[in-house]
Motif scaffolding. Structure first.
Motif, PDB file in Angstrom:
ATOM      1  N   GLU A 209       0.902  -1.162   0.102  1.00  9.82           N
ATOM      2  CA  GLU A 209       0.059   0.010   0.070  1.00  9.82           C
ATOM      3  C   GLU A 209       0.903   1.171   0.054  1.00  9.82           C
ATOM      4  O   GLU A 209       0.639   2.191  -0.785  1.00  9.82           O
ATOM      5  CB  GLU A 209      -1.007   0.126   1.283  1.00  9.82           C
ATOM      6  N   ALA A 210       1.971   1.423   0.654  1.00 12.12           N
ATOM      7  CA  ALA A 210       2.768   2.404   0.889  1.00 12.12           C
ATOM      8  C   ALA A 210       3.573   2.375  -0.215  1.00 12.12           C
ATOM      9  O   ALA A 210       3.577   3.799  -0.988  1.00 12.12           O
ATOM     10  CB  ALA A 210       3.835   2.213   2.122  1.00 12.12           C
ATOM     11  N   GLU A 215       3.284   8.567  -3.766  1.00 11.54           N
ATOM     12  CA  GLU A 215       3.064   9.904  -4.035  1.00 11.54           C
ATOM     13  C   GLU A 215       1.889  10.520  -3.193  1.00 11.54           C
ATOM     14  O   GLU A 215       1.924  11.366  -2.615  1.00 11.54           O
ATOM     15  CB  GLU A 215       2.755  10.278  -5.610  1.00 11.54           C
ATOM     16  N   THR A 216       0.657   9.677  -3.309  1.00  5.90           N
ATOM     17  CA  THR A 216      -0.506  10.199  -2.393  1.00  5.90           C
ATOM     18  C   THR A 216      -0.012  10.225  -0.800  1.00  5.90           C
ATOM     19  O   THR A 216      -0.331  11.009  -0.215  1.00  5.90           O
ATOM     20  CB  THR A 216      -1.755   9.302  -2.857  1.00  5.90           C
ATOM     21  N   VAL A 217       0.825   9.226  -0.558  1.00  5.70           N
ATOM     22  CA  VAL A 217       1.026   9.185   0.926  1.00  5.70           C
ATOM     23  C   VAL A 217       1.940  10.331   1.183  1.00  5.70           C
ATOM     24  O   VAL A 217       1.759  10.945   2.412  1.00  5.70           O
ATOM     25  CB  VAL A 217       1.859   7.878   1.317  1.00  5.70           C
ATOM     26  N   LYS A 218       2.920  10.768   0.662  1.00  4.47           N
ATOM     27  CA  LYS A 218       3.684  11.890   0.769  1.00  4.47           C
ATOM     28  C   LYS A 218       2.833  13.176   0.729  1.00  4.47           C
ATOM     29  O   LYS A 218       2.808  14.020   1.552  1.00  4.47           O
ATOM     30  CB  LYS A 218       4.833  12.092  -0.179  1.00  4.47           C
ATOM     31  N   MET A 225       1.243   7.871   9.994  1.00  7.56           N
ATOM     32  CA  MET A 225       0.160   6.728  10.204  1.00  7.56           C
ATOM     33  C   MET A 225       0.646   5.323   9.746  1.00  7.56           C
ATOM     34  O   MET A 225       0.579   4.283  10.260  1.00  7.56           O
ATOM     35  CB  MET A 225      -1.112   7.043   9.490  1.00  7.56           C
ATOM     36  N   LEU A 226       1.197   5.294   8.421  1.00  7.97           N
ATOM     37  CA  LEU A 226       1.691   4.016   7.668  1.00  7.97           C
ATOM     38  C   LEU A 226       2.787   3.674   8.451  1.00  7.97           C
ATOM     39  O   LEU A 226       3.177   2.310   8.814  1.00  7.97           O
ATOM     40  CB  LEU A 226       2.159   4.260   6.180  1.00  7.97           C
TER      41      LEU A 226
END
Length: 575
Positions: A209-210, A215-218, A225-226
């Motif tokens: 998932e990460a 890009e979205t996670v950043k 959270m991750l």
């Protein structure tokens, strides 16, 4: 009924997806068995050589006999060396063949899964595919070697009995100790293996998932959270793996200790027998060597028992995946050469797995061949769901979805979708070149057809300005391209080959107004005479359709000619 019959077919035989590839390699297994048998026989030679030297050569100073025996031993060692290499080679060949066959079957099953039966996240399914290696190692190599070596324990004990008499009791007494330790550790290993596999899948899920959404996670600041999820998964997996390794070490440690006890016992008891002239010095040395040979397969069994738990857990997980219902009819599927384009939904109801409400509720709709229909409605009204049902990605809970008068469930899913050009809302691109993303290795899509579709979609405009052009390698999901460029490539992919049925779900949501206007102008002649389902929130795209259907709450609330429905909407807004 269909699911019950599939389940019964799978349970009729034990893991046919695993057993059948093994049976196809039985000739290789026979070679392994012959090599293993000869290796075990040659293993007796060194002990007999030692006994002969101490009992016959040393007392009689038979140097010439020693030379002859040594030459014979050299040949045995050479043959043993070659046979061991051949055994490893044949086991690896069989393992590679099984890995290929089972891996291909499992991947095909994964691609054919019914989406409403899909369980687990992407990372979980990826982890399950990795567990295939555990099964392959257990059934293709470790198990085979242990099974072949175990019967030779009896042969070795028989030779010890002939040479040392009562000395055979010592290694014989250790056998139930080793097996008992393995059996006692099995329940704990089963529990810990199951927990370790589950924790490993959770860790894999967080990682996939990460990485897949880095890009979205950043951008949204989801990193902390991750990170907490990853740390929690790491700690949990480390604890369960540590417990599993400790539990697995118990039977192996018992086996090693048993081997040492038996060896020392033979030496101690043998000294007394030697003083009473019951056995010779050579026989004592030979028995001590053979003791290690006799108990070595038991150490393999201890290892086997420890790995059996992990293998059993992996088998249950993969077997559950193999037994999951797949797409397509039970019998022979229909493989149409072309579609006319008539689409009909009769009293269709559908609910996503776990959803509280229906996405579609008693929808009845007919689309004539060559008719272009636009679908409007609020978010969650069922527009995209309807497109998925037409593609056969999901099966309706009730009612029937038909194309050309035939239930879509009767078609071969891959063949049906090959005749429908679809550009879905996600616009996911596959890792590879732009050419591969448009052509998808379809024989009907050559270079000229690819360029034609790319010109219509607008892809050709920006591909011509890039050095590598259509051979540009894309990262996962098309990272590195703008949203509009990804949409353009997805539209080109849908148009390539000139399918008679087109399904577009928000095809221009990431495009600016001018790019969208140019796309509409190029699409108008292309879609003429073709059946088209267009899902959009943009009224400008409705120039491509001649009929509009409005959905709300999974039901059709309006259906009619484009201009009449648009006028009705305008009056409703004015009121």
């Amino acid at each position: 009924m269909r699911e019950d019959s599939l389940l019964a077919a799978h349970k009729a035989r034990f893991a046919p997806w695993l057993v059948e590839p093994m049976l196809r390699n039985r000739a290789t297994y026979m070679k392994v068995a012959v090599a293993a048998a000869l290796i075990n026989i040659f293993a007796l030679v060194s002990s007999l050589f030692t006994m002969t030297v101490y009992d016959r050569i040393v007392p009689n100073e038979g140097s010439s006999s020693l030379i002859g025996l040594s030459i014979g031993l050299v040949f045995v060692i050479i043959f043993d060396f070659v046979l061991r290499l051949l055994r490893v080679y044949f086991v690896d060949i069989a393992g590679a063949n099984i890995d290929h066959d089972v891996g291909e079957t499992l991947f095909s099953q994964l691609l054919a899964l019914r989406l409403d039966q899909k369980r687990g996240s992407t990372g979980t399914l990826t982890g399950l595919m990795r567990e295939l290696e555990t099964l392959r190692d257990f059934f293709a190599s470790v198990t085979l070697t242990a099974i072949i070596d175990v019967p030779f324990i009896i042969v070795t004990l028989a030779v010890i009995a002939m040479l040392g008499g009562v000395l055979v009791v010592l290694p014989l007494a250790m056998i139930p100790v080793v097996i008992g330790a393995g059996l006692l550790a099995t329940p704990s290993l089963d529990r810990l293996s199951s927990r370790s596999l589950g924790d490993g899948l959770v860790k894999q899920s967080v990682l996939v998932e990460a990485i897949g959404s880095l890009e979205t996670v950043k951008a949204i600041g989801a990193g902390p959270m991750l990170s907490r999820r990853w740390q929690s998964a790491l700690v949990s997996h480390s604890e369960s793996s540590l417990g599993q390794r400790l539990a697995a070490a118990i039977p192996m440690t018992v086996a090693n200790s048993a081997s040492t006890i038996a060896y020392c016992g033979i030496i101690i008891v043998g000294v007394g027998l030697l003083r009473s002239n019951t056995i010779t010095t050579g026989a004592l040395l030979a028995c001590s060597i053979l003791c290690g040979r006799a108990l070595a397969p038991l150490a393999q069994i201890a290892t086997l028992l420890s790995r059996l738990s992990a293998t059993r857990v992996a088998y249950r997980q993969i077997s559950a995946l193999m037994e999951t219902p797949t797409e397509g009819p039970e019998g022979d599927a229909l493989h149409p050469a072309r579609l006319e384009g008539a689409i009909e939904l009769r009293n269709v109801g559908f609910r996503y797995p776990g959803a509280p409400e229906r996405a579609l509720d008693s929808v009845t709709l007919g689309i004539k061949p060559g008719e272009r229909v636009g679908f409007l409605g609020r978010v969650g009204s069922g527009k995209s769901t309807l497109a998925r049902l037409v593609l056969g990605l999901y099966e309706p809970e009730e009612g029937v979805v038909m194309i050309d008068g035939i239930d879509v469930r009767q078609y071969a899913p891959a063949q049906l979708r090959a005749l429908i050009g679809s550009a879905m809302q996600d616009n996911v691109l596959i890792a590879g070149s732009v050419r591969q993303n448009i052509c998808l290795d379809r024989a009907a899509v050559d270079q000229d057809e690819m360029i034609r579709a790319a010109e219509i979609s607008g892809t050709h405009r920006f591909m011509g300005q890039i050095a590598n052009g259509y051979d540009l390698r894309l990262a996962d999901r098309g990272d590195g391209l703008s949203g509009g460029q990804r949409q353009s490539i997805a539209i080109a992919r849908a148009l390539a080959g000139g399918p008679q049925v087109l399904i577009f779900d928000e095809p221009s949501s990431a495009m600016d107004a001018q790019t969208e206007a140019d796309l509409i102008a190029r699409l108008k002649p292309e879609v003429a005479g073709k059946t088209m389902i267009l899902i959009t929130h943009r009224t400008s795209l409705l120039a491509l359709v001649d009929r509009i259907v409005i959905l709300d709450g999974g039901k059709i609330v309006a259906d009619g000619p484009r201009d009449a429905v648009l006028q009705r909407l305008a009056r409703g807004k004015a009121a």
